[in-house]
Design a protein around this motif. Structure first.
Motif, PDB file in Angstrom:
ATOM      1  N   ALA A  36      -8.095  -1.493  -5.232  1.00 44.01           N
ATOM      2  CA  ALA A  36      -8.781  -0.202  -5.317  1.00 44.01           C
ATOM      3  C   ALA A  36      -7.763   0.928  -5.358  1.00 44.01           C
ATOM      4  CB  ALA A  36      -9.721  -0.029  -4.137  1.00 44.01           C
ATOM      5  N   ALA A  37      -6.739   0.853  -4.501  1.00 40.29           N
ATOM      6  CA  ALA A  37      -5.742   1.928  -4.456  1.00 40.29           C
ATOM      7  C   ALA A  37      -4.979   2.001  -5.776  1.00 40.29           C
ATOM      8  CB  ALA A  37      -4.787   1.706  -3.291  1.00 40.29           C
ATOM      9  N   LEU A  42       0.842  -1.201   0.000  1.00 39.06           N
ATOM     10  CA  LEU A  42       0.000   0.000   0.000  1.00 39.06           C
ATOM     11  C   LEU A  42       0.875   1.249   0.000  1.00 39.06           C
ATOM     12  CD1 LEU A  42      -3.023   0.579   0.053  1.00 39.06           C
ATOM     13  CD2 LEU A  42      -2.848   0.959   2.482  1.00 39.06           C
ATOM     14  N   SER A  63     -10.734   2.056  -0.820  1.00 35.32           N
ATOM     15  CA  SER A  63      -9.514   1.460  -0.250  1.00 35.32           C
ATOM     16  C   SER A  63      -9.361   1.843   1.223  1.00 35.32           C
ATOM     17  CB  SER A  63      -8.307   1.842  -1.097  1.00 35.32           C
ATOM     18  OG  SER A  63      -7.467   2.708  -0.429  1.00 35.32           O
ATOM     19  N   THR A 105      -8.205  -3.867  -1.005  1.00 34.62           N
ATOM     20  CA  THR A 105      -7.646  -2.550  -0.698  1.00 34.62           C
ATOM     21  C   THR A 105      -6.590  -2.150  -1.717  1.00 34.62           C
ATOM     22  OG1 THR A 105      -7.949  -3.156   1.599  1.00 34.62           O
ATOM     23  CG2 THR A 105      -6.665  -1.196   1.158  1.00 34.62           C
TER      24      THR A 105
END
Lengths: 103, 171, 407
Positions: free
Chosen positions: B15-16, A14, B35, B12
């Motif tokens: 989506a990001a 992320l 996200s 997550t």
């Protein structure tokens, strides 16, 4: 692979998506959103280490994340206000063109 | 248990990643909200209820609105929303840097020895969080409050138009 | 739902016993899942039916208030008996289902489709933490109140998606208005229940209802609404809830005379019905939360009435609240958008902050007895009425009192 490692991989992925977004896009709002993603990745790490630490000292990770969310909200508000101010000066929000210091 | 985590992570991250590549800003913002909701789901999975709800309340409820308003306020016409595609050089260098950081982080995580800890989910009640916030961390709580107030005041001052500029803004 | 304590009356335990009888045939590991499914089905069924008949009641009461009969012609199918038009909601449902679903050609199809779905889904989520009865809490959460308002926060997103996705100027304008209103009133709504958490010392809905147990002088219940700060908090909560659920007099986003139908302009058929349903679900959920926070939850108002099962009391309170909503809609004229936001920021938010201080005083002086008790009440009441009068005068400076010469 232990769950902790999975969590850390998740947060690093992320973080990198946020980093790539912040570096590769030239729209200021998207850059800000990328930074928000990176902050979230850091929060995931806090929670993961709190959850899987051998002796979870009461709620330290949770408290860190609460403070971090509060600061992130403040950062988003100020950042987007800056975006609006920049837009008022030069009628677009491309990062490259926001190079002048004097409006 | 790991399957749930992997599912949350995939949603997550997906989506990001899609949000960061789309050209329509509104779609990007909405996918990012998805996200953030995924991150909140992760907190729930990890047993940090309070933080999960706070994340939804702050990010999905508040930050999303600020972002969407900013997107709508910084465009000249409706079709102005699709961002011009970025230069290839910029994208390339971004990918190189991000990929390098990603490689380093992944390598570090995989290489470091982390024993399989089967500790039970630590439970933290709202009462505990409250007493700690008001006790041990009272100073930080006050500082965060001051930061939030100052930041919001600053945001209003920055974003509010100068009085003399008004004639310029009217069509 | 929790297991029933055997000391309670039979009627009190009846729903749980019935559920256990149904799930008793299944093997043990299935119990949790089936129990949850039964709870979901019950909530959807009960609140769906309630929604149908509230629309009918609303139209009939509005009609009566405006001196006309309201809908009374829908017959019972195949019988040709009218029976007060009680089948009107079903006729409406069939109409909504069979209508053509029009989507504008240039609309953002995904967002246009997602908006009603997201709105309804999140408004149903809020039902999960409300204690409907002594043993009827679908999900026990430690941070239940926070969960409730977090789930409610997604309505703003749905309104935005509807307004943006329709590609219609009126829709977008109205969505922006609606967002301004929702964000403005979110603040007093969230701040008005903080005193309850302060006094009860918990965020769990069950424990908040528990904190309102007992009687003063043997007949006045210990509900939060019967304290100075609780009364102020309840009134502010209800005003903000009216605004959050887009009800009159705060229905500027859907002001027909100005903005067609607001962000719902481009919606028709079943999607429109979903929006409508979500609005009523939101209203029901907020009423249920108000009952839990201020009106003693499922508790009986008088000691000798405690033999009536708790869920009946909750339902009764809910229906009274809804009738109050309808009455307000029939009575008050719509506010202008600038009056509306000024009312939130300059009046409700300061009042809630003062009310928070009031509650802190109340909680600090809980050990005062005898004549000090009177001082405690006096200070509490002054702290509610004083700011209300002072700020109300400031708010209406220059516009009130208004005189109508030819009215």
């Amino acid at each position: 692979m232990s769950p902790l490692q999975l969590c850390l991989l998740f947060s690093s992925a992320l973080f990198c998506i946020g980093l790539i977004g912040a570096l590769a896009r030239s729209n200021t709002i998207l850059v800000l959103l990328g930074i928000e993603l990176m902050l979230n990745a850091a929060n995931i790490n806090f929670i993961a280490f709190w959850r899987f630490s051998p002796s979870p000292s009461p709620a330290t990770g949770v408290l860190f994340v609460i403070f971090s969310i509060a600061v992130a909200a403040a950062e988003a508000a100020v950042g987007l206000a800056l975006v609006i101010a920049v837009y008022r000066h030069q009628k677009n929000i491309r990062l490259q063109e926001a190079a002048r210091l004097k409006g | 248990m790991n399957a749930v985590l992997i599912a949350i992570a995939l949603v997550t991250l997906g989506a990001a990643a899609v949000a960061m590549t789309l050209r329509n800003l509104i779609h990007s913002a909405l996918l990012l909200i998805a996200s953030w909701a995924g991150v909140a789901a992760f907190y729930l999975w990890a047993g940090a209820e309070f933080v999960a709800f706070a994340e939804v309340l702050v990010y999905v409820g508040a930050v999303s609105m600020v972002v969407l308003f900013a997107v709508l306020l910084t465009r000249r016409s409706r079709d102005d929303l699709t961002v011009a595609s970025d230069s290839a050089r910029r994208a390339f260098s971004g990918f190189i840097t991000g990929g390098a950081v990603c490689g380093v982080l992944f390598g570090a995580v995989i290489a470091s020895p982390m024993g399989v800890m089967s500790s039970p989910t630590p439970t933290v009640t709202v009462r505990q969080i409250g007493t700690q916030l008001m006790g041990t961390h009272a100073a930080s709580l006050l500082i965060v409050g001051v930061i939030l107030t100052v930041a919001l005041l600053g945001a209003i001052v920055i974003a509010s138009a100068d009085r003399k500029d008004n004639s310029e803004d009217t069509p | 739902m929790i297991a029933a304590v055997t000391t309670d009356a039979f009627l009190e335990r009846a729903p749980v016993l019935l559920r256990d009888a149904v799930t008793g045939f299944l093997p043990e590991p299935w119990h949790t899942l089936v129990n949850a499914l039964i709870a979901i089905a019950l909530i959807l069924g009960i609140f769906g039916t309630l929604f149908a008949f509230i629309t009918l009641a609303e139209r009939k009461i509005l009609g009566r208030v405006q001196n006309r009969p309201g809908p009374n012609r829908a017959p019972i199918p195949f019988l040709n008996v009218r029976f007060f038009g009680l089948s009107q909601p079903f006729a409406d449902g069939v109409k909504a289902l069979t209508k053509e679903d029009v989507v504008p050609r240039d609309a953002d199809h995904v967002l246009h489709y997602l908006a009603p779905v997201a709105l309804l889904a999140f408004s149903i989520l809020t039902f999960a933490v409300i204690p409907y009865g002594k043993h009827l809490v679908p999900v026990e959460l430690d941070a239940a109140v926070l969960y409730f308002f977090a789930a409610g926060a997604a309505t703003e997103l749905a309104v935005f998606m509807a307004g943006w996705g329709s590609r219609n100027k009126y829709s977008l304008l109205a969505a922006m208005r609606a967002l301004a209103q929702l964000i403005s009133y979110e603040l007093p709504l969230l701040l008005s229940w903080v005193p309850v958490v302060l006094i009860a010392g918990t965020l769990s809905t069950t424990a908040i209802v528990e904190a309102q147990a007992g009687w003063k002088f043997g007949f006045i219940p210990h509900w939060h609404v019967f304290t100075p700060w609780g009364f102020a908090g309840f009134v502010i909560f209800m005003v903000a809830a009216l605004a959050e659920s887009n009800r009159s007099p705060f229905d500027t986003p859907e002001a027909e005379s100005e903005l067609i139908a607001g962000h719902l302009t481009e919606y028709s058929g079943f999607k429109y019905a979903l929006f409508f349903m979500a609005e009523y679900f939101g209203m029901l959920a907020l009423s249920g939360m108000a009952i839990t926070l201020f009106l003693g939850g499922w508790r009986a108002p008088l000691p000798f009435l405690e033999f009536i099962p708790s869920y009946v009391w909750f339902g009764g309170k809910l229906i009274v609240m809804i009738l109050g909503f309808i009455w307000i809609r029939a009575t008050f004229p719509r506010l202008r958008i600038d009056q509306l936001t000024r009312f939130a920021w300059k009046f409700l938010v300061p009042l809630t902050l003062i009310n928070l201080g009031n509650a802190a005083f109340w909680s600090l002086t809980f050990h005062w007895t005898g004549p000090l008790q009177i001082v405690r009440w006096a200070v509490g009441i002054v702290l509610v009425i004083g700011p209300f009068v002072v700020m109300g005068r400031k708010l209406s400076a220059g516009v009130a009192p208004r005189t109508y010469r030819y009215a």
